[in-house]
Design a protein around this motif. Structure first.
Motif, PDB file in Angstrom:
ATOM      1  N   ARG A  20      33.225  48.144  38.421  1.00  0.00           N
ATOM      2  CA  ARG A  20      32.130  49.074  38.731  1.00  0.00           C
ATOM      3  C   ARG A  20      31.542  48.747  40.096  1.00  0.00           C
ATOM      4  O   ARG A  20      30.391  48.334  40.229  1.00  0.00           O
ATOM      5  N   GLY A  21      32.352  48.915  41.120  1.00  0.00           N
ATOM      6  CA  GLY A  21      31.902  48.648  42.479  1.00  0.00           C
ATOM      7  C   GLY A  21      32.172  47.214  42.901  1.00  0.00           C
ATOM      8  O   GLY A  21      32.484  46.336  42.093  1.00  0.00           O
ATOM      9  N   VAL A  26      32.525  40.724  43.141  1.00  0.00           N
ATOM     10  CA  VAL A  26      31.924  39.526  43.731  1.00  0.00           C
ATOM     11  C   VAL A  26      31.448  38.574  42.636  1.00  0.00           C
ATOM     12  O   VAL A  26      31.707  37.366  42.677  1.00  0.00           O
ATOM     13  N   ASP A  27      30.772  39.118  41.638  1.00  0.00           N
ATOM     14  CA  ASP A  27      30.264  38.305  40.537  1.00  0.00           C
ATOM     15  C   ASP A  27      31.405  37.614  39.786  1.00  0.00           C
ATOM     16  O   ASP A  27      31.322  36.416  39.465  1.00  0.00           O
ATOM     17  N   GLY A  49      24.659  40.882  49.174  1.00  0.00           N
ATOM     18  CA  GLY A  49      25.163  40.792  47.809  1.00  0.00           C
ATOM     19  C   GLY A  49      26.007  39.564  47.571  1.00  0.00           C
ATOM     20  O   GLY A  49      26.051  39.031  46.449  1.00  0.00           O
ATOM     21  N   PHE A  50      26.693  39.070  48.613  1.00  0.00           N
ATOM     22  CA  PHE A  50      27.469  37.833  48.478  1.00  0.00           C
ATOM     23  C   PHE A  50      26.537  36.658  48.204  1.00  0.00           C
ATOM     24  O   PHE A  50      26.768  35.858  47.294  1.00  0.00           O
ATOM     25  N   TYR A 148      41.593  40.779  47.034  1.00  0.00           N
ATOM     26  CA  TYR A 148      41.313  41.956  47.872  1.00  0.00           C
ATOM     27  C   TYR A 148      40.444  42.938  47.102  1.00  0.00           C
ATOM     28  O   TYR A 148      40.787  43.356  45.988  1.00  0.00           O
ATOM     29  N   SER A 149      39.320  43.342  47.709  1.00  0.00           N
ATOM     30  CA  SER A 149      38.394  44.254  47.053  1.00  0.00           C
ATOM     31  C   SER A 149      38.207  45.516  47.881  1.00  0.00           C
ATOM     32  O   SER A 149      38.083  45.457  49.107  1.00  0.00           O
ATOM     33  N   GLY A 150      38.189  46.657  47.195  1.00  0.00           N
ATOM     34  CA  GLY A 150      37.907  47.934  47.841  1.00  0.00           C
ATOM     35  C   GLY A 150      37.012  48.776  46.958  1.00  0.00           C
ATOM     36  O   GLY A 150      36.761  48.436  45.793  1.00  0.00           O
TER      37      GLY A 150
END
Length: 218
Positions: A20-21, A26-27, A49-50, A148-150
Motif C-alpha cells: 500500500r504505497g 519502507v516499514d 518517511g525513511f 527496489y520500490s516503486g
C-alpha cells in the motif's frame, strides 16, 4: 514486464510484493533487516518517511550528504555498522540529482563488502526530461543486495495506494510471510484495474504523454 521495459529491473513475478504505497515497503525493510541499534544510512536532505520508520524501530540513523549528483558514496567508507541504506538514485529527493554510473557501482560494492542492503526508492523513475535515462540501480545488482520500490502515486495519482517492492530471492520468504501477517492485502479491484492498464499498454502511453507535457511545461 513493465518494470523491465520502463526501468530495466531484472526479476521474476514472484519477487514482486504489492504494498500500500512506498511507506509500507519502507516499514517492512526496516522491521525485517535492521535490529535496534544497528545503522541505517539516509541521504541528507532526504524523504522524512525513511527517518520516521528507522527511528521508530530503534535504528541508529546515519546521515550522508548529497551533492548535485546525489549521494556522496565515498562518505560511506567511514560508516562501520550500517545494515541498510535508503537511496533515491534516479531522482534524489528532494534535490533532484541523478546518481552517476560510477557512484552506483561503488554503492553496490559497498553493500556487497559490508553485507548491507540497499533500498532503492524509484518513486518517479518514469519522468526524466533531459539526457539519457539511467536504468535502475537494481538492474546493476549482481549480488542480490538491492530492494527496489516503486509506486503508482506519482505516475497516476496519490490516492491510488498501490506500490511494489521487488525483493531479492534470498529475502523473499521472510518478506512474503511478514506482509501476509501484517496486512490482509491492497484493495483487489484497484489492483485488477491497474493490471489491465499495464497489460493493455495504457500506462506506458500515459507516461510518454506526461513526459512530453511536463517537459514542455518545465
Amino acid at each position: 514486464g513493465y518494470l523491465t521495459r520502463a526501468r530495466g529491473v531484472v526479476c521474476a513475478p514472484e519477487q514482486i510484493l504489492v504494498v500500500r504505497g512506498t511507506q509500507q515497503a519502507v516499514d517492512l525493510a526496516v522491521r525485517l533487516l535492521v535490529d535496534p541499534g544497528q545503522g541505517v544510512v539516509l541521504e541528507e536532505p532526504r524523504y522524512t518517511g525513511f527517518s520516521f520508520c528507522a527511528t521508530a524501530h530503534g535504528a541508529e540513523v546515519v546521515h550522508v550528504p548529497v551533492d548535485e549528483h546525489g549521494l556522496r558514496v565515498e562518505r560511506l567508507d567511514a560508516i562501520r555498522d550500517a545494515r541498510l541504506a535508503f537511496v533515491t538514485p534516479s531522482h534524489q529527493f528532494p534535490t533532484g540529482g541523478v546518481l552517476p554510473l560510477a557512484r552506483r557501482i561503488a554503492l553496490l560494492e559497498w553493500a556487497r563488502t559490508r553485507d548491507a542492503w540497499l533500498f532503492e526508492d524509484d518513486y518517479d523513475g518514469e519522468f526524466r526530461f533531459a539526457g539519457h535515462p539511467l536504468e535502475s540501480l537494481q538492474s546493476l545488482d549482481g549480488h542480490g543486495r538491492v530492494l527496489y520500490s516503486g509506486t503508482a502515486s506519482k505516475v497516476l495519482f496519490p490516492a491510488l495506494r498501490i506500490g511494489w517492492l521487488v525483493v531479492p530471492t534470498s529475502l523473499l520468504g521472510v518478506f512474503r510471510s511478514a506482509l501476509a501477517l501484517s496486512d490482509t492485502g491492497t484493495a483487489t479491484i484497484e489492483q485488477l484495474a491497474f493490471a489491465d492498464l499495464i497489460r493493455e499498454g495504457h500506462l506506458e502511453r500515459h507516461a510518454r504523454r506526461m513526459r512530453a507535457k511536463l517537459g514542455a511545461r518545465r
